[in-house]
Design a protein around this motif. Structure first.
Motif, PDB file in Angstrom:
ATOM      1  N   SER A   9       0.935  -1.011   0.017  1.00  0.00           N
ATOM      2  CA  SER A   9      -0.093   0.109  -0.019  1.00  0.00           C
ATOM      3  C   SER A   9       1.061   1.223  -0.085  1.00  0.00           C
ATOM      4  CB  SER A   9      -0.780  -0.179   1.290  1.00  0.00           C
ATOM      5  OG  SER A   9      -0.202  -0.061   2.351  1.00  0.00           O
ATOM      6  N   GLY A  10       0.268   2.443  -0.249  1.00  0.00           N
ATOM      7  CA  GLY A  10       0.994   3.716  -0.250  1.00  0.00           C
ATOM      8  C   GLY A  10       0.940   4.158  -1.672  1.00  0.00           C
ATOM      9  N   SER A  11       1.958   5.229  -1.851  1.00  0.00           N
ATOM     10  CA  SER A  11       2.103   5.754  -3.145  1.00  0.00           C
ATOM     11  C   SER A  11       2.921   4.909  -4.257  1.00  0.00           C
ATOM     12  CB  SER A  11       2.892   7.091  -2.906  1.00  0.00           C
ATOM     13  OG  SER A  11       2.979   7.843  -4.279  1.00  0.00           O
ATOM     14  N   MET A  12       2.312   4.146  -5.072  1.00  0.00           N
ATOM     15  CA  MET A  12       3.055   3.428  -5.981  1.00  0.00           C
ATOM     16  C   MET A  12       2.435   3.653  -7.421  1.00  0.00           C
ATOM     17  SD  MET A  12       2.692  -0.357  -4.070  1.00  0.00           S
ATOM     18  CE  MET A  12       0.806   0.069  -3.926  1.00  0.00           C
ATOM     19  N   PHE A  13       3.269   3.744  -8.418  1.00  0.00           N
ATOM     20  CA  PHE A  13       2.957   3.553  -9.629  1.00  0.00           C
ATOM     21  C   PHE A  13       2.941   2.308 -10.366  1.00  0.00           C
ATOM     22  CE2 PHE A  13       2.295   5.435 -13.932  1.00  0.00           C
ATOM     23  CZ  PHE A  13       2.933   4.423 -14.758  1.00  0.00           C
ATOM     24  N   SER A  14       4.052   1.525  -9.842  1.00  0.00           N
ATOM     25  CA  SER A  14       3.831   0.130 -10.470  1.00  0.00           C
ATOM     26  C   SER A  14       4.777  -0.703  -9.673  1.00  0.00           C
ATOM     27  CB  SER A  14       4.463   0.066 -11.857  1.00  0.00           C
ATOM     28  OG  SER A  14       5.904   0.485 -12.107  1.00  0.00           O
ATOM     29  N   ILE A  15       4.238  -1.970  -9.573  1.00  0.00           N
ATOM     30  CA  ILE A  15       5.108  -3.062  -8.756  1.00  0.00           C
ATOM     31  C   ILE A  15       5.928  -4.004  -9.817  1.00  0.00           C
ATOM     32  CG2 ILE A  15       5.131  -4.589  -7.052  1.00  0.00           C
ATOM     33  CD1 ILE A  15       2.825  -3.455  -5.851  1.00  0.00           C
ATOM     34  N   ASN A  16       7.043  -3.944  -9.663  1.00  0.00           N
ATOM     35  CA  ASN A  16       7.844  -4.846 -10.801  1.00  0.00           C
ATOM     36  C   ASN A  16       7.979  -6.132 -10.366  1.00  0.00           C
ATOM     37  OD1 ASN A  16       7.996  -2.133 -12.208  1.00  0.00           O
ATOM     38  ND2 ASN A  16       9.976  -1.749 -10.989  1.00  0.00           N
ATOM     39  N   HIS A  17       8.665  -6.364  -9.418  1.00  0.00           N
ATOM     40  CA  HIS A  17       9.078  -7.692  -8.815  1.00  0.00           C
ATOM     41  C   HIS A  17       8.689  -8.035  -7.476  1.00  0.00           C
ATOM     42  CE1 HIS A  17      12.390 -10.805  -8.744  1.00  0.00           C
ATOM     43  NE2 HIS A  17      12.496 -10.426  -7.447  1.00  0.00           N
ATOM     44  N   MET A  18       8.236  -8.965  -7.045  1.00  0.00           N
ATOM     45  CA  MET A  18       7.656  -9.603  -5.777  1.00  0.00           C
ATOM     46  C   MET A  18       8.200 -10.751  -5.456  1.00  0.00           C
ATOM     47  SD  MET A  18       3.516  -8.566  -6.050  1.00  0.00           S
ATOM     48  CE  MET A  18       3.461  -7.865  -4.640  1.00  0.00           C
ATOM     49  N   ALA A  19       8.642 -11.001  -4.238  1.00  0.00           N
ATOM     50  CA  ALA A  19       9.381 -12.181  -3.837  1.00  0.00           C
ATOM     51  C   ALA A  19       9.115 -12.404  -2.426  1.00  0.00           C
ATOM     52  CB  ALA A  19      10.933 -11.933  -4.216  1.00  0.00           C
ATOM     53  N   VAL A  52       9.648  -6.345  -2.305  1.00  0.00           N
ATOM     54  CA  VAL A  52       8.917  -5.761  -3.546  1.00  0.00           C
ATOM     55  C   VAL A  52       9.801  -4.640  -4.072  1.00  0.00           C
ATOM     56  CG1 VAL A  52       7.292  -4.159  -3.944  1.00  0.00           C
ATOM     57  CG2 VAL A  52       6.531  -6.287  -2.799  1.00  0.00           C
ATOM     58  N   ILE A  53       9.988  -4.743  -5.383  1.00  0.00           N
ATOM     59  CA  ILE A  53      10.820  -3.571  -6.025  1.00  0.00           C
ATOM     60  C   ILE A  53       9.391  -2.831  -6.797  1.00  0.00           C
ATOM     61  CG2 ILE A  53      12.213  -3.024  -7.932  1.00  0.00           C
ATOM     62  CD1 ILE A  53      13.778  -5.313  -7.469  1.00  0.00           C
ATOM     63  N   ALA A  54       9.260  -1.506  -6.534  1.00  0.00           N
ATOM     64  CA  ALA A  54       8.262  -0.798  -6.792  1.00  0.00           C
ATOM     65  C   ALA A  54       8.514   0.741  -7.262  1.00  0.00           C
ATOM     66  CB  ALA A  54       7.268  -0.564  -5.701  1.00  0.00           C
ATOM     67  N   SER A  55       7.921   1.016  -8.180  1.00  0.00           N
ATOM     68  CA  SER A  55       8.053   2.682  -8.569  1.00  0.00           C
ATOM     69  C   SER A  55       6.906   3.482  -8.086  1.00  0.00           C
ATOM     70  CB  SER A  55       8.354   2.713 -10.321  1.00  0.00           C
ATOM     71  OG  SER A  55       9.295   2.133 -10.608  1.00  0.00           O
ATOM     72  N   THR A  56       7.511   4.684  -7.591  1.00  0.00           N
ATOM     73  CA  THR A  56       6.315   5.407  -7.009  1.00  0.00           C
ATOM     74  C   THR A  56       5.989   6.424  -8.136  1.00  0.00           C
ATOM     75  OG1 THR A  56       7.964   6.864  -5.993  1.00  0.00           O
ATOM     76  CG2 THR A  56       7.036   5.248  -4.723  1.00  0.00           C
ATOM     77  N   THR A  57       6.614   6.668  -9.325  1.00  0.00           N
ATOM     78  CA  THR A  57       5.971   7.562 -10.214  1.00  0.00           C
ATOM     79  C   THR A  57       6.332   6.814 -11.702  1.00  0.00           C
ATOM     80  OG1 THR A  57       8.249   8.634 -10.318  1.00  0.00           O
ATOM     81  CG2 THR A  57       6.520   9.632  -8.882  1.00  0.00           C
ATOM     82  N   ALA A  58       5.777   7.502 -12.588  1.00  0.00           N
ATOM     83  CA  ALA A  58       6.014   6.982 -13.957  1.00  0.00           C
ATOM     84  C   ALA A  58       7.486   6.866 -14.556  1.00  0.00           C
ATOM     85  CB  ALA A  58       5.123   7.588 -14.747  1.00  0.00           C
TER      86      ALA A  58
END
Length: 121
Positions: free
Chosen positions: A25-35, A97-103
């Motif tokens: 949860s939170g400010s995310m644009f995309s989640i790339n990798h989950m493990a 998780v590896i995630a981006s918060t902006t585009a």
């Protein structure tokens, strides 16, 4: 900032099953990798399973055929179905998780707080 909330750990007898969940949860644009990783007492943290945004999966040899990782992108959640559990699976399990918060921004790594899995023999 991204927060990870894990659930589903507990005590189970050998041969039993558990399903771990990790909701981002939170400010995310995309989640790339989950493990999922795990750390047993006295051991270093080890890789267990991963799933990419394209749903390619990878597993450590010791859990192949017993554990299944999956993700629900609509819920920003990753799961770990653990079957035929063994005493050696006892550990604290961590979501990663590896995630981006902006585009166009960089991707960052995030860890959950961990959930205890105890398998009694």
């Amino acid at each position: 900032q991204v927060q990870l909330m894990e659930s589903g750990g507990g005590l189970v007898q050998a041969g039993g099953s558990l399903r771990l969940s990790c909701a981002a949860s939170g400010s995310m644009f995309s989640i790339n990798h989950m493990a999922w990783y795990r750390q047993a007492p006295g051991n270093s943290r080890e890789f267990v399973a991963s799933i990419t945004s394209g749903e390619s999966t990878n597993y450590v040899d010791s859990v192949k055929g017993r554990f299944t990782i999956s993700r629900d992108n609509a819920k920003n959640t990753v799961y770990l179905q653990m079957n035929s559990l063994k005493s050696e699976d006892t550990a604290v399990y961590y979501c990663y998780v590896i995630a981006s918060t902006t585009a166009r921004g960089p991707a960052y790594q995030y860890w959950g707080q961990g959930t205890q899995v105890t398998v009694s023999s």
